[in-house]
Design a protein around this motif. Structure first.
Motif, PDB file in Angstrom:
ATOM      1  N   ALA A 178     -13.144  33.345  39.053  1.00 37.49           N
ATOM      2  CA  ALA A 178     -12.430  34.464  38.444  1.00 37.49           C
ATOM      3  C   ALA A 178     -11.019  34.068  38.038  1.00 37.49           C
ATOM      4  O   ALA A 178     -10.530  34.469  36.972  1.00 37.49           O
ATOM      5  N   GLN A 179     -10.359  33.269  38.863  1.00 41.05           N
ATOM      6  CA  GLN A 179      -9.005  32.818  38.536  1.00 41.05           C
ATOM      7  C   GLN A 179      -8.999  31.919  37.301  1.00 41.05           C
ATOM      8  O   GLN A 179      -8.170  32.092  36.400  1.00 41.05           O
ATOM      9  N   ASN A 180      -9.923  30.955  37.261  1.00 43.34           N
ATOM     10  CA  ASN A 180      -9.990  30.063  36.102  1.00 43.34           C
ATOM     11  C   ASN A 180     -10.356  30.822  34.826  1.00 43.34           C
ATOM     12  O   ASN A 180      -9.815  30.542  33.739  1.00 43.34           O
ATOM     13  N   LEU A 181     -11.254  31.802  34.969  1.00 48.28           N
ATOM     14  CA  LEU A 181     -11.636  32.591  33.804  1.00 48.28           C
ATOM     15  C   LEU A 181     -10.463  33.423  33.306  1.00 48.28           C
ATOM     16  O   LEU A 181     -10.264  33.581  32.092  1.00 48.28           O
ATOM     17  N   SER A 182      -9.679  33.949  34.244  1.00 53.02           N
ATOM     18  CA  SER A 182      -8.506  34.738  33.851  1.00 53.02           C
ATOM     19  C   SER A 182      -7.502  33.892  33.087  1.00 53.02           C
ATOM     20  O   SER A 182      -6.843  34.382  32.161  1.00 53.02           O
ATOM     21  N   ILE A 183      -7.404  32.617  33.452  1.00 52.72           N
ATOM     22  CA  ILE A 183      -6.430  31.741  32.789  1.00 52.72           C
ATOM     23  C   ILE A 183      -6.929  31.315  31.416  1.00 52.72           C
ATOM     24  O   ILE A 183      -6.289  31.568  30.389  1.00 52.72           O
ATOM     25  N   SER A 230     -11.670  40.969  38.418  1.00 51.21           N
ATOM     26  CA  SER A 230     -10.860  40.059  37.622  1.00 51.21           C
ATOM     27  C   SER A 230     -11.660  39.502  36.445  1.00 51.21           C
ATOM     28  O   SER A 230     -11.143  39.374  35.328  1.00 51.21           O
ATOM     29  N   ILE A 231     -12.934  39.189  36.675  1.00 49.62           N
ATOM     30  CA  ILE A 231     -13.791  38.696  35.600  1.00 49.62           C
ATOM     31  C   ILE A 231     -14.020  39.783  34.553  1.00 49.62           C
ATOM     32  O   ILE A 231     -13.950  39.538  33.344  1.00 49.62           O
ATOM     33  N   SER A 232     -14.297  40.997  35.029  1.00 47.35           N
ATOM     34  CA  SER A 232     -14.534  42.096  34.087  1.00 47.35           C
ATOM     35  C   SER A 232     -13.276  42.417  33.288  1.00 47.35           C
ATOM     36  O   SER A 232     -13.363  42.822  32.121  1.00 47.35           O
ATOM     37  N   PHE A 233     -12.092  42.224  33.883  1.00 53.13           N
ATOM     38  CA  PHE A 233     -10.846  42.419  33.157  1.00 53.13           C
ATOM     39  C   PHE A 233     -10.720  41.401  32.023  1.00 53.13           C
ATOM     40  O   PHE A 233     -10.257  41.733  30.927  1.00 53.13           O
ATOM     41  N   SER A 234     -11.113  40.154  32.293  1.00 50.16           N
ATOM     42  CA  SER A 234     -11.057  39.130  31.248  1.00 50.16           C
ATOM     43  C   SER A 234     -11.976  39.476  30.093  1.00 50.16           C
ATOM     44  O   SER A 234     -11.633  39.282  28.917  1.00 50.16           O
ATOM     45  N   ILE A 235     -13.163  40.014  30.404  1.00 43.34           N
ATOM     46  CA  ILE A 235     -14.085  40.444  29.352  1.00 43.34           C
ATOM     47  C   ILE A 235     -13.541  41.670  28.640  1.00 43.34           C
ATOM     48  O   ILE A 235     -13.686  41.812  27.413  1.00 43.34           O
ATOM     49  N   TYR A 236     -12.905  42.558  29.398  1.00 46.90           N
ATOM     50  CA  TYR A 236     -12.347  43.782  28.818  1.00 46.90           C
ATOM     51  C   TYR A 236     -11.310  43.472  27.742  1.00 46.90           C
ATOM     52  O   TYR A 236     -11.291  44.106  26.682  1.00 46.90           O
ATOM     53  N   TYR A 237     -10.471  42.475  27.978  1.00 49.50           N
ATOM     54  CA  TYR A 237      -9.434  42.144  27.003  1.00 49.50           C
ATOM     55  C   TYR A 237     -10.021  41.543  25.731  1.00 49.50           C
ATOM     56  O   TYR A 237      -9.344  41.513  24.697  1.00 49.50           O
ATOM     57  N   TYR A 271     -16.495  46.392  33.174  1.00 52.19           N
ATOM     58  CA  TYR A 271     -15.273  46.857  33.834  1.00 52.19           C
ATOM     59  C   TYR A 271     -15.483  48.235  34.463  1.00 52.19           C
ATOM     60  O   TYR A 271     -15.042  48.475  35.593  1.00 52.19           O
ATOM     61  N   ILE A 272     -16.169  49.130  33.775  1.00 50.99           N
ATOM     62  CA  ILE A 272     -16.407  50.480  34.306  1.00 50.99           C
ATOM     63  C   ILE A 272     -17.263  50.404  35.565  1.00 50.99           C
ATOM     64  O   ILE A 272     -16.982  51.073  36.573  1.00 50.99           O
ATOM     65  N   ASN A 321     -13.847  42.205  48.764  1.00 55.05           N
ATOM     66  CA  ASN A 321     -13.257  40.954  48.268  1.00 55.05           C
ATOM     67  C   ASN A 321     -14.055  40.393  47.085  1.00 55.05           C
ATOM     68  O   ASN A 321     -13.473  39.909  46.104  1.00 55.05           O
ATOM     69  N   ASN A 322     -15.386  40.460  47.195  1.00 55.60           N
ATOM     70  CA  ASN A 322     -16.211  39.983  46.079  1.00 55.60           C
ATOM     71  C   ASN A 322     -16.034  40.879  44.844  1.00 55.60           C
ATOM     72  O   ASN A 322     -16.025  40.388  43.709  1.00 55.60           O
ATOM     73  N   LEU A 323     -15.900  42.172  45.087  1.00 51.69           N
ATOM     74  CA  LEU A 323     -15.695  43.088  43.969  1.00 51.69           C
ATOM     75  C   LEU A 323     -14.340  42.864  43.306  1.00 51.69           C
ATOM     76  O   LEU A 323     -14.193  43.049  42.091  1.00 51.69           O
ATOM     77  N   GLN A 324     -13.342  42.468  44.092  1.00 53.14           N
ATOM     78  CA  GLN A 324     -12.036  42.168  43.512  1.00 53.14           C
ATOM     79  C   GLN A 324     -12.138  40.970  42.560  1.00 53.14           C
ATOM     80  O   GLN A 324     -11.529  40.966  41.477  1.00 53.14           O
ATOM     81  N   ALA A 325     -12.901  39.958  42.973  1.00 57.38           N
ATOM     82  CA  ALA A 325     -13.109  38.806  42.081  1.00 57.38           C
ATOM     83  C   ALA A 325     -13.900  39.214  40.843  1.00 57.38           C
ATOM     84  O   ALA A 325     -13.589  38.799  39.718  1.00 57.38           O
TER      85      ALA A 325
END
Length: 315
Positions: free
Chosen positions: A8-13, A267-274, A240-241, A260-264
């Motif tokens: 999730a971190q790498n995808l966000s970057i 983050s992935i769904s946020f990257s797709i959302y943008y 994201y929803i 914790n898994n949902l938080q990760a």
């Protein structure tokens, strides 16, 4: 850090940098094309799409850029500046609300424009569009003021970290169930898909009506554009929803591992959302051959040739 959190971190970057660069470039090109052609300037649906492109630029700069700095470089300006803490969340929510509103209005306007009833067609005009754009901006600025009020710096006594967070419990419930999902996600997506399908059905009937060719081609182009964008919006925002609703069900105290898994996953769904805010130009480019010709005409025949004539000295 778990493998899911690392992914999730790498995808966000990396996906975030791609969405930021591609989105800003595409938003600028969209704005240039829509403002350069008289056909688009006189179309109320195209006017909504123009303002939406400008709003998407604000979302990418205020939202995505900050996420990249936090995930990739541990630079969080919301922790060091109270003003930026309030300004970022306020501007991000305002741009997000008006962006979805303008795309919904463009879809509804295109349905009215292609409708066979004259009393409905009269509501699709540029004067009404100007007034609605001003109204939406005013409502967005006014309704999101609580974000600037209730988001403050919170100092954790355990970790010693400073976070930019909401401090009002009632407003938090409003964010969770009204602003976060219903107004800015579910309602706009429903309107886009409904009126996009109705507009496409109207377009199929235009061939049997006496309609000027220029208007018929413009209506067909914009209808296809808003319909395809509505479909892309559904697939980029639905993850994201889903994750957002699951986070409301599984809280950190009762389900720490799942949370914790949902938080990760969030983050992935946020990257797709943008990607939704970065994709309009590329949707128009791929879905409409007419838009590709218009882009070529604006960039090379209008702006480039005019610039060359200005810099060429007179003999």
């Amino acid at each position: 850090m778990s493998s899911l959190a690392l992914a999730a971190q790498n995808l966000s970057i990396y996906l975030g940098i791609f969405a930021l660069v591609a989105g800003v470039l595409g938003g600028l090109l969209n704005t240039i094309v829509f403002l350069s052609l008289k056909t688009f300037r006189q179309s109320s649906s195209a006017f909504y799409l123009t303002i939406m492109s400008i709003s998407n630029l604000g979302i990418l700069i205020s939202g995505q850029l900050t996420r990249i700095l936090i995930s990739g470089y541990s630079i969080d300006w919301t922790q060091t500046s109270l003003f930026y803490c309030k300004f970022r969340i306020y501007s991000l929510q305002t741009f997000s609300h008006v962006s979805f509103a303008y795309l919904s209005l463009a879809t509804i306007d295109q349905y009215l424009s292609t409708c066979s009833r004259p009393q409905w067609q009269q509501w699709s005009n540029i004067r009404v569009a100007h007034r609605l754009v001003i109204l939406v901006v005013f409502l967005g600025l006014a309704c999101n003021i609580p974000y600037a009020i209730y988001y403050v710096h919170n100092h954790s006594p355990i970790t010693g970290e400073i976070t930019c967070t909401n401090t009002n419990a009632i407003f938090q419930r409003y964010m969770n169930y009204v602003s976060g999902v219903t107004l800015t996600k579910i309602l706009p997506i429903g309107l886009m898909i409904l009126f996009g399908i109705l507009s496409y059905r109207n377009i199929q009937q235009l061939a049997r009506q006496t309609v000027p060719l220029v208007r018929r081609e413009l209506d067909r182009q914009i209808t296809i554009i808003v319909l395809v964008q509505s479909v892309i919006t559904f697939f980029t925002i639905t993850p994201y929803i889903v994750v957002y609703c699951l986070l409301l069900i599984f809280n950190a105290n009762d389900y720490p591992a799942i949370y914790n898994n949902l938080q990760a996953a969030n983050s992935i769904s946020f990257s797709i959302y943008y990607l939704y805010h970065a994709s309009p130009f590329y949707i128009y480019f791929c879905a409409s051959a007419r838009f590709r010709r218009q882009l070529k005409y604006v960039l090379f025949d209008v702006h480039l040739n005019q610039r060359c004539r200005r810099i060429t000295p007179v003999n």
